[in-house]
Enzyme design. Structure first.
Site, PDB file in Angstrom:
ATOM      1  N   ARG A  25       0.814  -1.221   0.000  1.00  0.00           N
ATOM      2  CA  ARG A  25       0.000   0.000   0.000  1.00  0.00           C
ATOM      3  C   ARG A  25       0.848   1.272   0.000  1.00  0.00           C
ATOM      4  O   ARG A  25       0.346   2.359  -0.255  1.00  0.00           O
ATOM      5  CB  ARG A  25      -0.948  -0.017   1.213  1.00  0.00           C
ATOM      6  CG  ARG A  25      -2.073  -1.025   1.077  1.00  0.00           C
ATOM      7  CD  ARG A  25      -2.709  -1.378   2.417  1.00  0.00           C
ATOM      8  NE  ARG A  25      -1.896  -2.328   3.181  1.00  0.00           N
ATOM      9  CZ  ARG A  25      -2.230  -2.803   4.378  1.00  0.00           C
ATOM     10  NH1 ARG A  25      -3.334  -2.405   4.961  1.00  0.00           N
ATOM     11  NH2 ARG A  25      -1.431  -3.667   4.997  1.00  0.00           N
ATOM     12  N   LYS A  32       8.886  -0.661   3.113  1.00  0.00           N
ATOM     13  CA  LYS A  32       8.101   0.207   3.999  1.00  0.00           C
ATOM     14  C   LYS A  32       8.860   0.559   5.271  1.00  0.00           C
ATOM     15  O   LYS A  32       8.893   1.727   5.669  1.00  0.00           O
ATOM     16  CB  LYS A  32       6.777  -0.480   4.349  1.00  0.00           C
ATOM     17  CG  LYS A  32       5.954   0.295   5.354  1.00  0.00           C
ATOM     18  CD  LYS A  32       4.537  -0.222   5.457  1.00  0.00           C
ATOM     19  CE  LYS A  32       4.449  -1.576   6.090  1.00  0.00           C
ATOM     20  NZ  LYS A  32       3.039  -2.001   6.220  1.00  0.00           N
ATOM     21  N   TYR A 376      31.271  32.061  -6.253  1.00  0.00           N
ATOM     22  CA  TYR A 376      31.459  30.608  -6.134  1.00  0.00           C
ATOM     23  C   TYR A 376      32.853  30.343  -5.585  1.00  0.00           C
ATOM     24  O   TYR A 376      33.853  30.806  -6.150  1.00  0.00           O
ATOM     25  CB  TYR A 376      31.299  29.898  -7.489  1.00  0.00           C
ATOM     26  CG  TYR A 376      31.666  28.441  -7.367  1.00  0.00           C
ATOM     27  CD1 TYR A 376      30.958  27.614  -6.497  1.00  0.00           C
ATOM     28  CD2 TYR A 376      32.748  27.904  -8.060  1.00  0.00           C
ATOM     29  CE1 TYR A 376      31.306  26.281  -6.335  1.00  0.00           C
ATOM     30  CE2 TYR A 376      33.100  26.557  -7.895  1.00  0.00           C
ATOM     31  CZ  TYR A 376      32.381  25.761  -7.033  1.00  0.00           C
ATOM     32  OH  TYR A 376      32.733  24.456  -6.859  1.00  0.00           O
TER      33      TYR A 376
HETATM   34  C1  UD1 Z   1      -1.487  -6.323  10.889  1.00  0.00           C
HETATM   35  C2  UD1 Z   1      -2.411  -7.273  11.655  1.00  0.00           C
HETATM   36  C3  UD1 Z   1      -3.659  -6.486  12.035  1.00  0.00           C
HETATM   37  C4  UD1 Z   1      -3.279  -5.297  12.881  1.00  0.00           C
HETATM   38  C5  UD1 Z   1      -2.241  -4.440  12.183  1.00  0.00           C
HETATM   39  C6  UD1 Z   1      -1.685  -3.406  13.151  1.00  0.00           C
HETATM   40  C7  UD1 Z   1      -2.015  -9.505  10.728  1.00  0.00           C
HETATM   41  C8  UD1 Z   1      -2.551 -10.557   9.868  1.00  0.00           C
HETATM   42  N1  UD1 Z   1      -2.761  -8.400  10.805  1.00  0.00           N
HETATM   43  O1  UD1 Z   1      -2.178  -5.916   9.722  1.00  0.00           O
HETATM   44  O2  UD1 Z   1      -4.543  -7.321  12.767  1.00  0.00           O
HETATM   45  O3  UD1 Z   1      -4.447  -4.536  13.183  1.00  0.00           O
HETATM   46  O4  UD1 Z   1      -1.133  -5.225  11.714  1.00  0.00           O
HETATM   47  O5  UD1 Z   1      -0.878  -2.484  12.517  1.00  0.00           O
HETATM   48  O6  UD1 Z   1      -0.967  -9.668  11.332  1.00  0.00           O
HETATM   49  N2  UD1 Z   1       5.161  -9.000   7.762  1.00  0.00           N
HETATM   50  C9  UD1 Z   1       6.103  -9.994   7.739  1.00  0.00           C
HETATM   51  N3  UD1 Z   1       5.885 -11.084   6.954  1.00  0.00           N
HETATM   52  C10 UD1 Z   1       4.751 -11.235   6.221  1.00  0.00           C
HETATM   53  C11 UD1 Z   1       3.788 -10.212   6.250  1.00  0.00           C
HETATM   54  C12 UD1 Z   1       4.013  -9.104   7.040  1.00  0.00           C
HETATM   55  O7  UD1 Z   1       7.133  -9.902   8.404  1.00  0.00           O
HETATM   56  O8  UD1 Z   1       4.627 -12.247   5.538  1.00  0.00           O
HETATM   57  C13 UD1 Z   1       5.415  -7.805   8.576  1.00  0.00           C
HETATM   58  C14 UD1 Z   1       5.319  -6.498   7.792  1.00  0.00           C
HETATM   59  O9  UD1 Z   1       6.590  -6.128   7.271  1.00  0.00           O
HETATM   60  C15 UD1 Z   1       4.818  -5.511   8.831  1.00  0.00           C
HETATM   61  C16 UD1 Z   1       4.042  -6.376   9.791  1.00  0.00           C
HETATM   62  O10 UD1 Z   1       4.432  -7.721   9.562  1.00  0.00           O
HETATM   63  O11 UD1 Z   1       5.859  -4.884   9.513  1.00  0.00           O
HETATM   64  C17 UD1 Z   1       2.534  -6.248   9.588  1.00  0.00           C
HETATM   65  O12 UD1 Z   1       2.218  -6.528   8.249  1.00  0.00           O
HETATM   66  P1  UD1 Z   1       1.145  -5.673   7.460  1.00  0.00           P
HETATM   67  O13 UD1 Z   1       1.009  -6.225   6.095  1.00  0.00           O
HETATM   68  O14 UD1 Z   1       1.419  -4.237   7.603  1.00  0.00           O
HETATM   69  O15 UD1 Z   1      -0.175  -6.047   8.266  1.00  0.00           O
HETATM   70  P2  UD1 Z   1      -1.465  -5.149   8.508  1.00  0.00           P
HETATM   71  O16 UD1 Z   1      -2.382  -5.286   7.355  1.00  0.00           O
HETATM   72  O17 UD1 Z   1      -1.071  -3.806   8.918  1.00  0.00           O
HETATM   73 MG    MG Z   2       0.646  -2.803   8.861  1.00  0.00          MG
END
Ligand code: UD1
Ligand code: MG
Length: 487
Positions: A25, A32, A376
């Protein structure tokens, strides 16, 4: 809970930071968690909070832009273990792999999302305390606009039941304003089994860490949610608008901290100060100023308006007005600006002066010397109390290589002088206005290179007869009719 013990648990603590996600996103080529907040990558803020807890182990899960993220981790937390997530997506998979990498660790596992950078120790303390009575504790928050977050679903007794992601939630669940902050405390015992039980039966086809709550609850384990006192610190960054909001909040806190430390900030809304900047008491910052990187400003200096300083040192009482400067040292009492451009390697001595539309690079200007207008100065050194007239230029580049210009002390360079490097101007020497100086000028000498002026009388009348210039010039030469016209 006491102030002195940040973590009232008896079991050892490991912290895992999740940073493997793509951050779709954000629509960015940069991972990110590397987007900067107050001059530090987002993940550095999370790691600072993690380290403040003094964990026995610290791990970061990476995948997207793996090397760049690993470098940022090494810079912010050299002791951290970098864990590579495989191709199986999801926060549940990320924690599973971290647990494997922390082989043998037995205790409490605090999981932090790498995109929740405002999280602080005071917010974590109640969560850590709740870990004494539950196998899994989730940090929640009540959000005015919970859109996008996972929702905390509580049972009839009001206890935590499960977490549902926004995109998988029913309309009724979406009306829940209590969100999952992405911060969890787990006991390692039994966690591996719960993670292994996760499926990917959701809208994204990922193995969600959030589902582990329902898994544990079904297995008869105690799970709990602790509501954060300040919901704003749980803000997650998923897009650029959320990034800007978080940057604003971090900056507000930094500005307030410096105001309390004795710095005048006229307009906090347009003043941006990196977390890494150092300011002394009685520094004054005027509107539209950005202080970045390793910038240090000493007492009584006035910075701004409209000034950007990156990795600069500003001495006591200096005035820096409408300046763009990088890797420059500005001496005590020096005056710079308005509209000056200081590039790397600029060193301005005490009480020196750099004025309007002056650019400097690799230039050392001695104490009390002045370059006041339209110049300069590149690859140059100027001694003390010298004056470089308006429009002085160092011609440092011969088209292939750069050369140095050396100007001594008490030198007077005439206006519009070109100093063709390599060249040395001795102490106390002068150059005439408009000189193109290609040879060294000995101390105490005057260098002139412009041909002596010759006035050709009547040239306009004879070469441009009848022009406005000629007609206008005539009476001044006392031509016939002058007296008549004046009557
Ligand atoms: C996540 C939570 C959501 C919460 C929100 C809070 C899950 C499924 N959902 O959603 O309930 O409200 O955070 O901010 O966890 N990441 C990994 N490996 C992956 C996917 C993600 O390490 O395979 C890391 C990302 O880099 C990030 C974090 O996990 O730092 C959260 O991932 P993100 O995709 O931002 O989850 P949200 O949709 O924000
Ligand atoms: Mg997140």
């Amino acid at each position: 809970m006491t102030d002195t013990a940040p973590r009232p648990l008896s079991r050892p603590l490991a912290v895992v930071v999740l940073a493997a996600g793509q951050g779709t996103r954000m629509r960015s080529r940069t991972a990110k968690v590397l987007h900067p907040i107050a001059g530090l990558p987002m993940i550095a803020h999370v790691l600072a909070t993690a380290r403040a807890l003094g964990p026995a182990r610290l791990a970061v899960v990476v995948r997207h832009e793996r090397d760049a993220v690993a470098d940022a981790v090494a810079a912010a937390a050299p002791e951290a273990l970098v864990v590579d997530q495989d191709e199986v997506p999801g926060t549940g998979r990320a924690v599973e792999q971290a647990l494997t990498a922390l082989a043998g660790f037995d205790g409490d596992l605090l999981v932090l999302n790498g995109d929740v950078p405002l999280l602080d120790v005071p917010t974590l303390e109640p969560l850590l305390a709740a870990g004494a009575a539950a196998e899994a504790v989730v940090l929640s928050a009540r959000m005015a606009d919970p859109t996008g977050y996972g929702r905390i679903v509580r049972d009839a007794e009001g206890d935590l039941d499960r977490i549902v992601e926004h995109r998988d939630a029913t309309d009724a669940e979406r009306r829940i304003d209590e969100i999952n902050a992405g911060v969890y405390l787990f006991r390692t015992a039994g966690l591996g089994d719960a993670l292994a039980a996760l499926d990917a039966a959701n809208d994204q086809g990922e193995r969600y860490l959030t589902d582990v709550i329902a898994v544990l609850k079904r297995a008869g384990r105690r799970v709990a949610a602790v509501v954060a006192a300040d919901p704003e610190v749980t803000a997650g960054v998923n897009d650029r608008a959320q990034l800007a909001a978080v940057q604003r909040r971090v900056n507000d806190a930094i500005v307030l901290r410096w105001q309390r430390a004795g710095v005048t900030v006229q307009d906090p809304a347009t003043t941006w100060i990196d977390a890494t900047v150092q300011l002394a008491e009685d520094v004054e910052i005027r509107p539209g100023t950005q202080l970045q990187g390793a910038t240090v400003v000493e007492r009584d200096a006035v910075i701004g308006p409209d000034t950007t300083l990156l990795h600069c040192e500003v001495g006591e009482g200096a005035r820096v007005n409408r300046v763009d400067a990088t890797l420059a040292v500005i001496g005590a009492g020096a005056e710079v600006g308005p509209w000056s451009y200081l590039r790397p390697g600029t060193e301005l001595g005490a009480a020196s002066r750099i004025g309007a539309f002056v650019e400097t690079k690799n230039a050392v200007v001695g104490a009390g010397s002045k370059v006041p207008h339209l110049s300069y100065l590149g690859d140059a050194e100027v001694g003390e109390r010298s004056n470089l007239g308006a429009g002085t230029i160092t011609a440092n580049y011969d088209g292939v290589e750069k050369h140095r210009t050396r100007v001594g002390s008490e030198v007077r360079i005439g206006s519009h002088t070109v100093l063709v490097a390599p060249v040395t101007i001795g102490d106390g020497a002068y150059t005439g206005a408009g000189a193109v100086v290609r040879k060294d000028v000995p101390a105490g000498s005057l260098a002139v290179t412009v041909a002596p002026q010759r006035n050709i009388e009547g040239w306009v009348d004879s070469h441009r007869p009848g022009t406005d210039a000629a007609v206008t010039a005539v009476p001044r030469r006392g031509a016939p009719g002058e007296d008549a016209e004046r009557q």
